[in-house]
Design an enzyme around this catalytic site. Structure first.
Site, PDB file in Angstrom:
ATOM      1  N   ASP A  47       0.751  -1.230  -0.008  1.00 33.03           N
ATOM      2  CA  ASP A  47       0.031   0.171   0.062  1.00 33.03           C
ATOM      3  C   ASP A  47       0.846   1.330   0.024  1.00 33.03           C
ATOM      4  OD1 ASP A  47      -2.382  -1.182  -0.096  1.00 33.03           O
ATOM      5  OD2 ASP A  47      -2.741  -0.955   2.140  1.00 33.03           O
ATOM      6  N   LYS A  69      -1.118   3.038  -5.675  1.00 31.46           N
ATOM      7  CA  LYS A  69      -1.104   3.867  -6.806  1.00 31.46           C
ATOM      8  C   LYS A  69      -1.488   3.201  -8.134  1.00 31.46           C
ATOM      9  CE  LYS A  69       2.660   6.643  -4.729  1.00 31.46           C
ATOM     10  NZ  LYS A  69       3.838   6.132  -4.837  1.00 31.46           N
ATOM     11  N   MET A 183      -7.562   9.088   9.368  1.00 28.47           N
ATOM     12  CA  MET A 183      -8.280   9.839   7.936  1.00 28.47           C
ATOM     13  C   MET A 183      -9.254  10.835   8.469  1.00 28.47           C
ATOM     14  SD  MET A 183      -9.320   6.112   6.196  1.00 28.47           S
ATOM     15  CE  MET A 183      -9.661   5.252   7.734  1.00 28.47           C
TER      16      MET A 183
HETATM   17  C1  SAM Z   1      -6.422   3.628   5.612  1.00 22.23           C
HETATM   18  S1  SAM Z   1      -6.303   4.052   7.401  1.00 22.23           S
HETATM   19  C2  SAM Z   1      -4.858   2.778   7.538  1.00 22.23           C
HETATM   20  C3  SAM Z   1      -4.638   2.423   8.983  1.00 22.23           C
HETATM   21  C4  SAM Z   1      -3.774   1.602   9.355  1.00 22.23           C
HETATM   22  N1  SAM Z   1      -4.070   0.285   8.863  1.00 22.23           N
HETATM   23  C5  SAM Z   1      -3.273   1.378  10.734  1.00 22.23           C
HETATM   24  O1  SAM Z   1      -3.453   0.415  11.577  1.00 22.23           O
HETATM   25  O2  SAM Z   1      -2.485   2.629  11.297  1.00 22.23           O
HETATM   26  C6  SAM Z   1      -5.066   5.641   7.092  1.00 22.23           C
HETATM   27  C7  SAM Z   1      -5.014   6.390   8.091  1.00 22.23           C
HETATM   28  O3  SAM Z   1      -4.095   5.830   9.210  1.00 22.23           O
HETATM   29  C8  SAM Z   1      -3.535   6.944   9.826  1.00 22.23           C
HETATM   30  N2  SAM Z   1      -2.137   6.965   9.708  1.00 22.23           N
HETATM   31  C9  SAM Z   1      -1.438   5.777   9.134  1.00 22.23           C
HETATM   32  N3  SAM Z   1      -0.126   5.907   9.398  1.00 22.23           N
HETATM   33  C10 SAM Z   1       0.034   7.152   9.712  1.00 22.23           C
HETATM   34  C11 SAM Z   1       1.184   7.745  10.292  1.00 22.23           C
HETATM   35  N4  SAM Z   1       2.576   7.295  10.165  1.00 22.23           N
HETATM   36  N5  SAM Z   1       1.221   9.257  10.936  1.00 22.23           N
HETATM   37  C12 SAM Z   1      -0.060   9.453  11.388  1.00 22.23           C
HETATM   38  N6  SAM Z   1      -1.162   8.780  11.022  1.00 22.23           N
HETATM   39  C13 SAM Z   1      -0.936   7.593  10.377  1.00 22.23           C
HETATM   40  C14 SAM Z   1      -3.695   8.295   9.226  1.00 22.23           C
HETATM   41  O4  SAM Z   1      -5.108   8.777   9.924  1.00 22.23           O
HETATM   42  C15 SAM Z   1      -4.452   7.794   7.864  1.00 22.23           C
HETATM   43  O5  SAM Z   1      -5.420   8.487   7.101  1.00 22.23           O
END
Ligand code: SAM
Length: 275
Positions: A47, A69, A183
């Site tokens: 991803d 992408k 998100m």
């Molecule tokens: C589709 S969700 C996936 C979440 C992922 N499975 C997890 O457990 O963190 C994507 C969201 O996770 C959060 N996110 C993921 N990685 C991040 C990071 N390194 N820093 C801040 N937020 C993050 C953000 O809110 C982003 O919009």
């Protein structure tokens, strides 16, 4: 009627697909099991949230497929990803489906797991550090605390165009609950306004962390009434996570003590070393 669910013996040799959590970005936060899966993979389907440092751990012999992408930067539709995993598994080899954070936390890993199970493809799930834990650790802020928060709720701030966020706002307004919003960047104004309308204190501390645990991490401290404006002013970009609740005030305590600890931030040292 109760049904006993037996734990299958783990035999990676017979596992065709591994749904692997890559964590929030820092490769040091991968589990040993995740690292072993990556190193042994024949194909890695990944991803957009998987960091470059983690992608660099994929062996050169493995085929890599970026489903975050596509031409025009549109993500590959979920049904196509499910079909791809099934087709790859039927072809044989070790398929790693590498997902940011934890595969089962707002990652649509559940849909992939159901698709694989329905197609009778053997698979296993290797959990990852979800970004809530990554952000909390980066800020040195606990999500629960005996005196400040007796519970924590993980929410998605994403909504379909034209729809409102359909939450139990009264429950979310409970001052003893920490809210972690994934998100939420596009809708943090609506979230903040509705929480306040349902009784949450406008002065409730809020933290926003972008790209947590990565070298270009950005941190913002604010309050519920100001977070939308502050996030806009700071031009926060995805991925950003919000931590709302009294525990967020602990970040200021940590910052004040940071001067005593200069040079001890191991992740920052690692970033400098990597440059
Ligand atoms: C589709 S969700 C996936 C979440 C992922 N499975 C997890 O457990 O963190 C994507 C969201 O996770 C959060 N996110 C993921 N990685 C991040 C990071 N390194 N820093 C801040 N937020 C993050 C953000 O809110 C982003 O919009």
């Amino acid at each position: 009627m109760t049904q006993q669910i037996s734990r299958p013996c783990s035999d990676p040799g017979h596992t065709f697909v591994q749904l692997v959590g890559a964590g929030p970005g820092d490769p040091g936060l991968l589990t040993i099991k995740a690292l072993r899966a990556i190193e042994a993979a024949d194909v890695v389907v990944y991803d957009r949230l998987v960091s470059d440092e983690i992608l660099a751990l994929i062996p050169a012999s493995a085929r890599t497929m970026d489903v975050g992408k596509a031409p025009g930067f549109h993500p590959v539709p979920q049904d196509d990803i499910n079909a791809l995993l099934i087709a790859l598994a039927r072809n044989g080899g070790r398929i790693v489906r590498l997902k940011g954070g934890d595969p089962f936390m707002f990652g649509r890993g559940g849909e992939e797991a159901i698709a694989l199970a329905s197609a009778q493809i053997p698979f296993e799930v290797i959990p990852g550090i979800t970004s809530a834990q990554g952000c909390a650790a980066a800020m040195k802020v606990p999500l629960t605390h005996r005196d400040l928060a007796t519970g924590v709720r993980f929410l998605t701030g994403h909504r379909r165009a034209g729809e409102h966020l359909d939450f139990d706002w009264l429950g979310l307004a409970d001052p003893g609950t920490t809210l972690v919003v994934y998100m939420g960047l596009a809708n943090i104004d609506e979230i903040a306004v509705r929480l306040i309308l349902h009784g949450r204190d406008p002065g409730t501390p809020v933290l926003a962390v972008s790209r947590a645990t990565r070298c270009n991490e950005v941190r913002l401290s604010s309050t519920l009434s100001r977070i939308a404006a502050d996030a806009k002013l700071a031009r926060l970009e995805a991925p950003t996570l919000f931590i709302i609740g009294e525990v967020a005030a602990i970040a200021a305590v940590m910052q004040r003590s940071a001067s005593f600890c200069e040079g001890l931030d191991l992740h920052e040292d690692a970033c400098v070393a990597a440059e």
